[in-house]
Design a protein around this motif. Sequence first.
Motif, PDB file in Angstrom:
ATOM      1  N   ASP A  28       6.416   0.457   6.858  1.00 27.53           N
ATOM      2  CA  ASP A  28       4.986   0.475   6.604  1.00 27.53           C
ATOM      3  C   ASP A  28       4.212   0.651   7.899  1.00 27.53           C
ATOM      4  O   ASP A  28       4.613   0.143   8.950  1.00 27.53           O
ATOM      5  CB  ASP A  28       4.568  -0.830   5.920  1.00 27.53           C
ATOM      6  N   SER A  29       3.114   1.355   7.823  1.00 30.03           N
ATOM      7  CA  SER A  29       2.286   1.570   8.993  1.00 30.03           C
ATOM      8  C   SER A  29       1.431   0.347   9.270  1.00 30.03           C
ATOM      9  O   SER A  29       1.304  -0.553   8.435  1.00 30.03           O
ATOM     10  CB  SER A  29       1.377   2.781   8.766  1.00 30.03           C
ATOM     11  N   ARG A  30       0.849   0.335  10.455  1.00 33.53           N
ATOM     12  CA  ARG A  30      -0.064  -0.751  10.823  1.00 33.53           C
ATOM     13  C   ARG A  30      -1.225  -0.811   9.833  1.00 33.53           C
ATOM     14  O   ARG A  30      -1.702  -1.900   9.489  1.00 33.53           O
ATOM     15  CB  ARG A  30      -0.570  -0.509  12.249  1.00 33.53           C
ATOM     16  N   ARG A  31      -1.664   0.362   9.383  1.00 36.75           N
ATOM     17  CA  ARG A  31      -2.767   0.394   8.421  1.00 36.75           C
ATOM     18  C   ARG A  31      -2.378  -0.283   7.104  1.00 36.75           C
ATOM     19  O   ARG A  31      -3.176  -0.998   6.506  1.00 36.75           O
ATOM     20  CB  ARG A  31      -3.178   1.841   8.162  1.00 36.75           C
ATOM     21  N   ASP A  32      -1.139  -0.070   6.669  1.00 41.51           N
ATOM     22  CA  ASP A  32      -0.665  -0.710   5.432  1.00 41.51           C
ATOM     23  C   ASP A  32      -0.666  -2.233   5.572  1.00 41.51           C
ATOM     24  O   ASP A  32      -1.076  -2.954   4.665  1.00 41.51           O
ATOM     25  CB  ASP A  32       0.751  -0.237   5.088  1.00 41.51           C
ATOM     26  N   VAL A  33      -0.176  -2.709   6.725  1.00 37.68           N
ATOM     27  CA  VAL A  33      -0.126  -4.154   6.965  1.00 37.68           C
ATOM     28  C   VAL A  33      -1.533  -4.726   7.037  1.00 37.68           C
ATOM     29  O   VAL A  33      -1.810  -5.797   6.485  1.00 37.68           O
ATOM     30  CB  VAL A  33       0.657  -4.464   8.258  1.00 37.68           C
ATOM     31  N   ASP A  34      -2.439  -4.019   7.709  1.00 38.13           N
ATOM     32  CA  ASP A  34      -3.828  -4.473   7.807  1.00 38.13           C
ATOM     33  C   ASP A  34      -4.452  -4.603   6.419  1.00 38.13           C
ATOM     34  O   ASP A  34      -5.154  -5.573   6.122  1.00 38.13           O
ATOM     35  CB  ASP A  34      -4.660  -3.498   8.649  1.00 38.13           C
ATOM     36  N   ALA A  35      -4.191  -3.601   5.582  1.00 34.97           N
ATOM     37  CA  ALA A  35      -4.762  -3.615   4.223  1.00 34.97           C
ATOM     38  C   ALA A  35      -4.209  -4.780   3.414  1.00 34.97           C
ATOM     39  O   ALA A  35      -4.949  -5.459   2.687  1.00 34.97           O
ATOM     40  CB  ALA A  35      -4.474  -2.288   3.525  1.00 34.97           C
ATOM     41  N   LYS A  36      -2.924  -5.037   3.535  1.00 32.49           N
ATOM     42  CA  LYS A  36      -2.328  -6.152   2.786  1.00 32.49           C
ATOM     43  C   LYS A  36      -2.821  -7.489   3.319  1.00 32.49           C
ATOM     44  O   LYS A  36      -3.056  -8.427   2.545  1.00 32.49           O
ATOM     45  CB  LYS A  36      -0.805  -6.078   2.869  1.00 32.49           C
ATOM     46  N   ASN A  87       3.569 -11.964  -8.765  1.00 33.11           N
ATOM     47  CA  ASN A  87       2.998 -10.617  -8.870  1.00 33.11           C
ATOM     48  C   ASN A  87       2.554 -10.102  -7.505  1.00 33.11           C
ATOM     49  O   ASN A  87       2.752  -8.929  -7.178  1.00 33.11           O
ATOM     50  CB  ASN A  87       1.806 -10.617  -9.839  1.00 33.11           C
ATOM     51  N   VAL A  88       1.941 -10.972  -6.710  1.00 30.40           N
ATOM     52  CA  VAL A  88       1.511 -10.570  -5.371  1.00 30.40           C
ATOM     53  C   VAL A  88       2.717 -10.169  -4.527  1.00 30.40           C
ATOM     54  O   VAL A  88       2.705  -9.142  -3.842  1.00 30.40           O
ATOM     55  CB  VAL A  88       0.738 -11.711  -4.684  1.00 30.40           C
ATOM     56  N   ALA A  89       3.767 -10.973  -4.562  1.00 27.25           N
ATOM     57  CA  ALA A  89       4.953 -10.703  -3.745  1.00 27.25           C
ATOM     58  C   ALA A  89       5.612  -9.380  -4.114  1.00 27.25           C
ATOM     59  O   ALA A  89       6.164  -8.688  -3.248  1.00 27.25           O
ATOM     60  CB  ALA A  89       5.958 -11.847  -3.889  1.00 27.25           C
ATOM     61  N   HIS A  90       5.538  -9.009  -5.387  1.00 26.83           N
ATOM     62  CA  HIS A  90       6.124  -7.736  -5.810  1.00 26.83           C
ATOM     63  C   HIS A  90       5.380  -6.549  -5.215  1.00 26.83           C
ATOM     64  O   HIS A  90       5.903  -5.444  -5.191  1.00 26.83           O
ATOM     65  CB  HIS A  90       6.151  -7.648  -7.338  1.00 26.83           C
ATOM     66  N   GLY A  91       4.159  -6.774  -4.750  1.00 25.53           N
ATOM     67  CA  GLY A  91       3.383  -5.706  -4.139  1.00 25.53           C
ATOM     68  C   GLY A  91       3.549  -5.629  -2.632  1.00 25.53           C
ATOM     69  O   GLY A  91       2.846  -4.852  -1.974  1.00 25.53           O
ATOM     70  N   ILE A  92       4.467  -6.427  -2.085  1.00 25.75           N
ATOM     71  CA  ILE A  92       4.708  -6.431  -0.639  1.00 25.75           C
ATOM     72  C   ILE A  92       6.100  -5.870  -0.373  1.00 25.75           C
ATOM     73  O   ILE A  92       7.080  -6.365  -0.922  1.00 25.75           O
ATOM     74  CB  ILE A  92       4.602  -7.860  -0.066  1.00 25.75           C
ATOM     75  N   THR A  93       6.191  -4.844   0.438  1.00 25.45           N
ATOM     76  CA  THR A  93       7.483  -4.243   0.725  1.00 25.45           C
ATOM     77  C   THR A  93       8.305  -5.152   1.644  1.00 25.45           C
ATOM     78  O   THR A  93       7.775  -6.035   2.315  1.00 25.45           O
ATOM     79  CB  THR A  93       7.320  -2.876   1.412  1.00 25.45           C
ATOM     80  N   THR A  94       9.604  -4.893   1.663  1.00 25.00           N
ATOM     81  CA  THR A  94      10.500  -5.687   2.502  1.00 25.00           C
ATOM     82  C   THR A  94      10.124  -5.603   3.973  1.00 25.00           C
ATOM     83  O   THR A  94      10.164  -6.594   4.702  1.00 25.00           O
ATOM     84  CB  THR A  94      11.957  -5.210   2.309  1.00 25.00           C
ATOM     85  N   ALA A  99       6.026  -8.607   9.137  1.00 21.67           N
ATOM     86  CA  ALA A  99       4.793  -8.263   9.844  1.00 21.67           C
ATOM     87  C   ALA A  99       3.640  -9.149   9.401  1.00 21.67           C
ATOM     88  O   ALA A  99       2.842  -9.622  10.224  1.00 21.67           O
ATOM     89  CB  ALA A  99       4.456  -6.792   9.618  1.00 21.67           C
ATOM     90  N   LEU A 100       3.542  -9.395   8.106  1.00 22.75           N
ATOM     91  CA  LEU A 100       2.491 -10.286   7.591  1.00 22.75           C
ATOM     92  C   LEU A 100       2.704 -11.713   8.083  1.00 22.75           C
ATOM     93  O   LEU A 100       1.750 -12.402   8.441  1.00 22.75           O
ATOM     94  CB  LEU A 100       2.477 -10.260   6.063  1.00 22.75           C
ATOM     95  N   ALA A 101       3.960 -12.156   8.085  1.00 23.02           N
ATOM     96  CA  ALA A 101       4.269 -13.520   8.531  1.00 23.02           C
ATOM     97  C   ALA A 101       3.865 -13.714   9.988  1.00 23.02           C
ATOM     98  O   ALA A 101       3.292 -14.752  10.352  1.00 23.02           O
ATOM     99  CB  ALA A 101       5.756 -13.803   8.338  1.00 23.02           C
ATOM    100  N   ARG A 102       4.162 -12.727  10.820  1.00 29.23           N
ATOM    101  CA  ARG A 102       3.773 -12.828  12.239  1.00 29.23           C
ATOM    102  C   ARG A 102       2.258 -12.824  12.394  1.00 29.23           C
ATOM    103  O   ARG A 102       1.708 -13.518  13.257  1.00 29.23           O
ATOM    104  CB  ARG A 102       4.389 -11.673  13.036  1.00 29.23           C
ATOM    105  N   ARG A 103       1.591 -12.062  11.575  1.00 25.00           N
ATOM    106  CA  ARG A 103       0.126 -11.989  11.633  1.00 25.00           C
ATOM    107  C   ARG A 103      -0.483 -13.352  11.301  1.00 25.00           C
ATOM    108  O   ARG A 103      -1.433 -13.803  11.967  1.00 25.00           O
ATOM    109  CB  ARG A 103      -0.348 -10.931  10.631  1.00 25.00           C
ATOM    110  N   MET A 104       0.035 -14.006  10.294  1.00 19.80           N
ATOM    111  CA  MET A 104      -0.468 -15.327   9.914  1.00 19.80           C
ATOM    112  C   MET A 104      -0.188 -16.356  11.011  1.00 19.80           C
ATOM    113  O   MET A 104      -1.040 -17.193  11.331  1.00 19.80           O
ATOM    114  CB  MET A 104       0.185 -15.784   8.603  1.00 19.80           C
ATOM    115  N   TYR A 105       1.001 -16.279  11.588  1.00 17.03           N
ATOM    116  CA  TYR A 105       1.408 -17.243  12.601  1.00 17.03           C
ATOM    117  C   TYR A 105       0.497 -17.200  13.829  1.00 17.03           C
ATOM    118  O   TYR A 105       0.255 -18.214  14.486  1.00 17.03           O
ATOM    119  CB  TYR A 105       2.853 -16.964  13.009  1.00 17.03           C
TER     120      TYR A 105
END
Length: 210
Positions: A28-36, A87-94, A99-105
Amino acid sequence: MNGGCRRTALRVAMAFFPALLAGQAQPDSRRDVDAKFEYCTTCHGPSAQGFRGYYIMPRLAGQQPQYIENQLRAFLERRRVNPVMANVAHGITTDMIPALARRMYALNPPPFGGEPGGDVALGREIFANGLPDQNVPACSACHGPDAKGQREIPRLAGQLYWYMVYTLSIWSSERGQGGREDISWIMRPTVANLTPKQVQAVAEYVSALR
């Protein structure tokens, strides 16, 4: 098409097919991660500080990355029962999960606050030393003296009071559904041995920590 043409066409297809698959499997691109991430903050707050509304949304800011990754996979694998988050988790790619976890941390907003006045001293005692007579170990033994967790053990510091009370009260019906191999299973006897007052005291103590 004669035999020679067929063989040529087959060789061309075999040459391009791996490239096509590789293109589909790109991370996923940085843009995809930002959007999620923006999608996550719709419920969890703009700084992932949590939210108290009709539903209580937990603080994800500063949370241990391995814990977030494990819980997202638990939703997917039905080891943790929550239809909305499944349902939310199914919309997040592996690729997107770490990347999301690091962003939250990386986030560290102030605690949400607003917890009621209660027995903070009792909460501090349970957190630091446990309740040996009730077979309740010290929270600090796993979550650390600063309540910031480690690896798959979650951060408790700054977690919303109301969320702590709620999640501890429904722990056995929501978490650890994968059996004893699920890390959440270890909390089952502990939460079963705590009274509502003791749960509230611990929740109030950790909710004010930074």
